[in-house]
Design a protein around this motif. Structure first.
Motif, PDB file in Angstrom:
ATOM      1  N   THR A   1       0.815  -1.207   0.000  1.00 30.03           N
ATOM      2  CA  THR A   1       0.000   0.000   0.000  1.00 30.03           C
ATOM      3  C   THR A   1       0.852   1.261   0.000  1.00 30.03           C
ATOM      4  N   PHE A   2       0.194   2.405  -0.196  1.00 28.99           N
ATOM      5  CA  PHE A   2       0.918   3.669  -0.341  1.00 28.99           C
ATOM      6  C   PHE A   2       1.775   4.002   0.873  1.00 28.99           C
ATOM      7  N   ASN A   3       1.297   3.583   2.055  1.00 29.18           N
ATOM      8  CA  ASN A   3       2.020   3.911   3.278  1.00 29.18           C
ATOM      9  C   ASN A   3       2.859   2.756   3.802  1.00 29.18           C
ATOM     10  N   GLY A   4       2.838   1.636   3.100  1.00 31.43           N
ATOM     11  CA  GLY A   4       3.650   0.496   3.513  1.00 31.43           C
ATOM     12  C   GLY A   4       3.063  -0.311   4.643  1.00 31.43           C
ATOM     13  N   ASN A   5       1.840   0.017   5.074  1.00 31.76           N
ATOM     14  CA  ASN A   5       1.265  -0.686   6.225  1.00 31.76           C
ATOM     15  C   ASN A   5       0.688  -2.049   5.881  1.00 31.76           C
ATOM     16  N   SER A   6       0.395  -2.269   4.621  1.00 30.16           N
ATOM     17  CA  SER A   6      -0.135  -3.567   4.199  1.00 30.16           C
ATOM     18  C   SER A   6       0.621  -4.044   2.974  1.00 30.16           C
ATOM     19  N   ALA A   7       0.840  -5.350   2.923  1.00 27.47           N
ATOM     20  CA  ALA A   7       1.523  -5.954   1.782  1.00 27.47           C
ATOM     21  C   ALA A   7       0.944  -7.331   1.535  1.00 27.47           C
TER      22      ALA A   7
ATOM     23  N   ILE B   1      11.522 -11.710 -16.303  1.00 29.98           N
ATOM     24  CA  ILE B   1      11.731 -10.268 -16.234  1.00 29.98           C
ATOM     25  C   ILE B   1      10.804  -9.742 -15.137  1.00 29.98           C
ATOM     26  N   TYR B   2      11.367  -8.971 -14.241  1.00 27.42           N
ATOM     27  CA  TYR B   2      10.609  -8.425 -13.116  1.00 27.42           C
ATOM     28  C   TYR B   2      10.318  -6.954 -13.356  1.00 27.42           C
ATOM     29  N   TYR B   3       9.048  -6.603 -13.165  1.00 34.30           N
ATOM     30  CA  TYR B   3       8.582  -5.241 -13.415  1.00 34.30           C
ATOM     31  C   TYR B   3       8.045  -4.609 -12.143  1.00 34.30           C
ATOM     32  N   CYS B   4       8.365  -3.354 -11.987  1.00 32.81           N
ATOM     33  CA  CYS B   4       7.803  -2.528 -10.923  1.00 32.81           C
ATOM     34  C   CYS B   4       6.610  -1.773 -11.510  1.00 32.81           C
ATOM     35  N   ALA B   5       5.551  -1.630 -10.734  1.00 36.97           N
ATOM     36  CA  ALA B   5       4.349  -0.964 -11.219  1.00 36.97           C
ATOM     37  C   ALA B   5       3.756  -0.070 -10.133  1.00 36.97           C
ATOM     38  N   ALA B   6       3.033   0.962 -10.570  1.00 41.30           N
ATOM     39  CA  ALA B   6       2.455   1.911  -9.620  1.00 41.30           C
ATOM     40  C   ALA B   6       1.010   2.239  -9.993  1.00 41.30           C
ATOM     41  N   ARG B   7       0.205   2.512  -8.987  1.00 41.22           N
ATOM     42  CA  ARG B   7      -1.164   2.979  -9.183  1.00 41.22           C
ATOM     43  C   ARG B   7      -1.474   3.998  -8.100  1.00 41.22           C
ATOM     44  N   ARG B   8      -2.167   5.038  -8.445  1.00 37.72           N
ATOM     45  CA  ARG B   8      -2.558   6.047  -7.467  1.00 37.72           C
ATOM     46  C   ARG B   8      -3.661   5.461  -6.604  1.00 37.72           C
ATOM     47  N   ASP B   9      -3.384   5.269  -5.332  1.00 37.26           N
ATOM     48  CA  ASP B   9      -4.336   4.548  -4.490  1.00 37.26           C
ATOM     49  C   ASP B   9      -4.014   4.825  -3.031  1.00 37.26           C
ATOM     50  N   LEU B  10      -4.951   5.439  -2.326  1.00 38.52           N
ATOM     51  CA  LEU B  10      -4.751   5.781  -0.920  1.00 38.52           C
ATOM     52  C   LEU B  10      -5.520   4.864   0.023  1.00 38.52           C
ATOM     53  N   ARG B  11      -5.983   3.744  -0.487  1.00 39.17           N
ATOM     54  CA  ARG B  11      -6.644   2.778   0.384  1.00 39.17           C
ATOM     55  C   ARG B  11      -5.588   2.074   1.223  1.00 39.17           C
ATOM     56  N   THR B  12      -5.942   1.817   2.461  1.00 35.74           N
ATOM     57  CA  THR B  12      -4.931   1.346   3.412  1.00 35.74           C
ATOM     58  C   THR B  12      -4.821  -0.169   3.511  1.00 35.74           C
ATOM     59  N   ALA B  13      -5.794  -0.894   2.994  1.00 35.04           N
ATOM     60  CA  ALA B  13      -5.747  -2.339   3.191  1.00 35.04           C
ATOM     61  C   ALA B  13      -6.098  -3.112   1.932  1.00 35.04           C
ATOM     62  N   VAL B  14      -5.918  -2.494   0.786  1.00 33.63           N
ATOM     63  CA  VAL B  14      -6.263  -3.136  -0.478  1.00 33.63           C
ATOM     64  C   VAL B  14      -5.012  -3.287  -1.331  1.00 33.63           C
ATOM     65  N   ILE B  15      -4.756  -4.500  -1.761  1.00 35.86           N
ATOM     66  CA  ILE B  15      -3.639  -4.780  -2.662  1.00 35.86           C
ATOM     67  C   ILE B  15      -4.225  -5.253  -3.976  1.00 35.86           C
TER      68      ILE B  15
END
Length: 127
Positions: free
Chosen positions: A52-58, A93-107
Motif C-alpha cells: 500500500t501507499f504507506n507500507g502498512n499492508s503488503a 523479467i521483473y517489473y515494478c508498477a504503480a497505481r494512485r491509491d490511498l486505500r490502506t488495506a487493499v492490494i
C-alpha cells in the motif's frame, strides 16, 4: 505521473538471493500503491507482490510467500523486492508498477490495475 526504473537483477544460483530496487520519480510517490510483477518467456505477466501507499499492508503471491518480501521507503522514493531461496522457476523479467491509491488495506493483484510501469529487470536462476 510517476516514472519507474528497476535495478538489481542478474544471474544467481539456485538457493541464492537478490534484492530488486525500483526508483520512482516525482513528489507524490507516497500516494501510490506499488507492485512487483514478473513475466517468464511464453507466459503471462503475473503478480508477485504489492504494498500500500504507506507500507502498512503488503501481499505476496503464494508461489513466493515466505521467500520474497516487498518493502518501500517513501523518504527515498524507493520500493524493494528481497528475493531469497531462488529457484529456476523464478527466472523472469521483473517489473515494478504503480497505481494512485490511498486505500490502506487493499492490494491490487492484476496487471491491468496499474497505470505506470518500469522497463523491467532480468532475473535468471541457474544451477
Amino acid at each position: 505521473q510517476v516514472q519507474l526504473v528497476e535495478s538489481g537483477g542478474g544471474l544467481v544460483h539456485i538457493g541464492g538471493s537478490l534484492r530488486l530496487s525500483c526508483a520512482a520519480s516525482g513528489r507524490t510517490f507516497n500516494t501510490y500503491a506499488m507492485g512487483w510483477f514478473r513475466q517468464a518467456p511464453g507466459k503471462e505477466r503475473e503478480f508477485v507482490a504489492g504494498i500500500t501507499f504507506n507500507g502498512n499492508s503488503a501481499a505476496h503471491a503464494d508461489s513466493v510467500k515466505g521467500r520474497f518480501t516487498i518493502s518501500r521507503d517513501n523518504a527515498k522514493n524507493m520500493v524493494y523486492l528481497q528475493m531469497d531461496s531462488l529457484s529456476p522457476e523464478d527466472t523472469a523479467i521483473y517489473y515494478c508498477a504503480a497505481r494512485r491509491d490511498l486505500r490502506t488495506a487493499v492490494i491490487v493483484a492484476t496487471s491491468t490495475g496499474y497505470n505506470y510501469w518500469g522497463q523491467g529487470t532480468q532475473v535468471t536462476v541457474s544451477s
